[in-house]
Scaffold this motif. Structure first.
Motif, PDB file in Angstrom:
ATOM      1  N   GLY A  75       0.744  -0.969   0.636  1.00  0.00           N
ATOM      2  CA  GLY A  75      -0.074  -0.041   0.003  1.00  0.00           C
ATOM      3  C   GLY A  75       0.724   1.210  -0.039  1.00  0.00           C
ATOM      4  N   LYS A  76       2.419   1.449  -0.281  1.00  0.00           N
ATOM      5  CA  LYS A  76       2.489   2.371   0.121  1.00  0.00           C
ATOM      6  C   LYS A  76       2.697   3.779  -0.938  1.00  0.00           C
ATOM      7  CE  LYS A  76       7.042   4.470   2.061  1.00  0.00           C
ATOM      8  NZ  LYS A  76       6.038   5.542   2.845  1.00  0.00           N
ATOM      9  N   HIS A  77       2.886   4.365  -1.384  1.00  0.00           N
ATOM     10  CA  HIS A  77       2.565   5.252  -2.364  1.00  0.00           C
ATOM     11  C   HIS A  77       3.640   5.596  -3.605  1.00  0.00           C
ATOM     12  CE1 HIS A  77      -0.178   8.452  -4.528  1.00  0.00           C
ATOM     13  NE2 HIS A  77       0.764   8.087  -5.686  1.00  0.00           N
ATOM     14  N   LEU A  78       4.046   4.819  -3.714  1.00  0.00           N
ATOM     15  CA  LEU A  78       5.667   5.518  -4.859  1.00  0.00           C
ATOM     16  C   LEU A  78       5.672   6.950  -5.218  1.00  0.00           C
ATOM     17  CD1 LEU A  78       6.747   1.923  -5.586  1.00  0.00           C
ATOM     18  CD2 LEU A  78       7.302   2.888  -3.435  1.00  0.00           C
ATOM     19  N   LEU A  79       5.166   6.335  -6.514  1.00  0.00           N
ATOM     20  CA  LEU A  79       4.869   7.438  -7.497  1.00  0.00           C
ATOM     21  C   LEU A  79       3.303   7.794  -8.067  1.00  0.00           C
ATOM     22  CD1 LEU A  79       7.871   5.761  -9.727  1.00  0.00           C
ATOM     23  CD2 LEU A  79       8.152   7.687  -8.418  1.00  0.00           C
ATOM     24  N   THR A  80       3.255   8.767  -8.672  1.00  0.00           N
ATOM     25  CA  THR A  80       2.725   9.178  -8.759  1.00  0.00           C
ATOM     26  C   THR A  80       2.468   9.823 -10.564  1.00  0.00           C
ATOM     27  OG1 THR A  80       0.928   9.970  -7.414  1.00  0.00           O
ATOM     28  CG2 THR A  80       0.434  10.891  -8.945  1.00  0.00           C
ATOM     29  N   LEU A  81       2.287   9.651 -11.500  1.00  0.00           N
ATOM     30  CA  LEU A  81       2.813   9.273 -12.827  1.00  0.00           C
ATOM     31  C   LEU A  81       1.696  10.397 -13.954  1.00  0.00           C
ATOM     32  CD1 LEU A  81       4.185   6.069 -13.955  1.00  0.00           C
ATOM     33  CD2 LEU A  81       5.477   7.493 -12.928  1.00  0.00           C
ATOM     34  N   THR A  82       2.612  11.387 -14.873  1.00  0.00           N
ATOM     35  CA  THR A  82       1.248  12.135 -15.760  1.00  0.00           C
ATOM     36  C   THR A  82       2.122  11.747 -17.336  1.00  0.00           C
ATOM     37  OG1 THR A  82       1.375  14.033 -14.069  1.00  0.00           O
ATOM     38  CG2 THR A  82       0.436  14.245 -16.635  1.00  0.00           C
ATOM     39  N   PRO A  83       0.957  11.252 -17.999  1.00  0.00           N
ATOM     40  CA  PRO A  83       1.577  10.767 -19.519  1.00  0.00           C
ATOM     41  C   PRO A  83       1.372  12.201 -20.369  1.00  0.00           C
ATOM     42  CG  PRO A  83      -0.504   9.421 -18.445  1.00  0.00           C
ATOM     43  CD  PRO A  83      -0.009  10.852 -17.408  1.00  0.00           C
TER      44      PRO A  83
END
Length: 180
Positions: A75-83
């Motif tokens: 469950g740990k949030h690693l990254l948020t990516l924008t395409p």
């Protein structure tokens, strides 16, 4: 006796050649497992051991998904990516969410403004409503600091903030990497 020495030297050579763990390393063209040339369609393969969550709601007229969140198993949030908006989308922007990600210089979410200044040359500081965004010359990284970290007279100002006005101990709020 000679066999023992040769064996020890061989063992030390194997240990010395051990590859450096890059699972949480940030560079100009990589963030952990993710490369600048990675395609959005390959994210499920790249993060096969993790979880991918794509936005299902979009305010854009074409209905394209805009954010992809990467979570570690557990469950740990690693990254948020924008395409990108390309016909074959790649990653345009990476927001680092996990403090284990750091640059070769040791800069990460637990760093301060002084750490940034000590390792990079500040190119530009942009003032936003609640934050300031710091762009540097040496890398595609950019850093956001909450205005609450600034002296009180600058927190509610819309004017430009200079580097000398930012306290050394101001913490990084967001760490982003832009790939054009």
């Amino acid at each position: 006796m000679m066999k023992k020495i040769v064996g020890m030297v061989g063992l030390l050579a194997i240990i010395g050649c051990k590859e450096k763990d890059t699972a949480f390393l940030i560079s100009n063209d990589k963030v952990g497992k993710l490369d600048q040339i990675s395609l959005v369609r390959d994210l499920d393969l790249i993060y096969a051991d993790d979880s991918i969550v794509k936005d299902t709601f979009s305010t854009r007229l074409d209905g394209a998904n805009r954010k992809v969140k990467v979570f570690e198993k557990g469950g740990k949030h690693l990254l948020t990516l924008t395409p990108t908006d390309d016909s074959i989308p790649k990653i345009e922007n990476v927001q680092i969410m996990d403090p284990r990600f750091t640059t070769e210089d040791g800069i990460g979410l637990n760093s301060t403004f002084k750490d940034i200044q000590d390792r990079y040359t500040i190119k530009k500081i942009v003032t936003a409503l609640n934050n300031i965004v710091i762009f540097v010359n040496e890398t595609n990284l950019y850093f956001t600091i909450d205005k609450e970290q600034l002296p009180e007279n600058l927190r509610y100002s819309k004017g430009n903030v200079e580097a000398v006005q930012i306290p050394d101990d101001a913490k990084i709020k967001f760490l982003m990497l832009g790939w054009d």
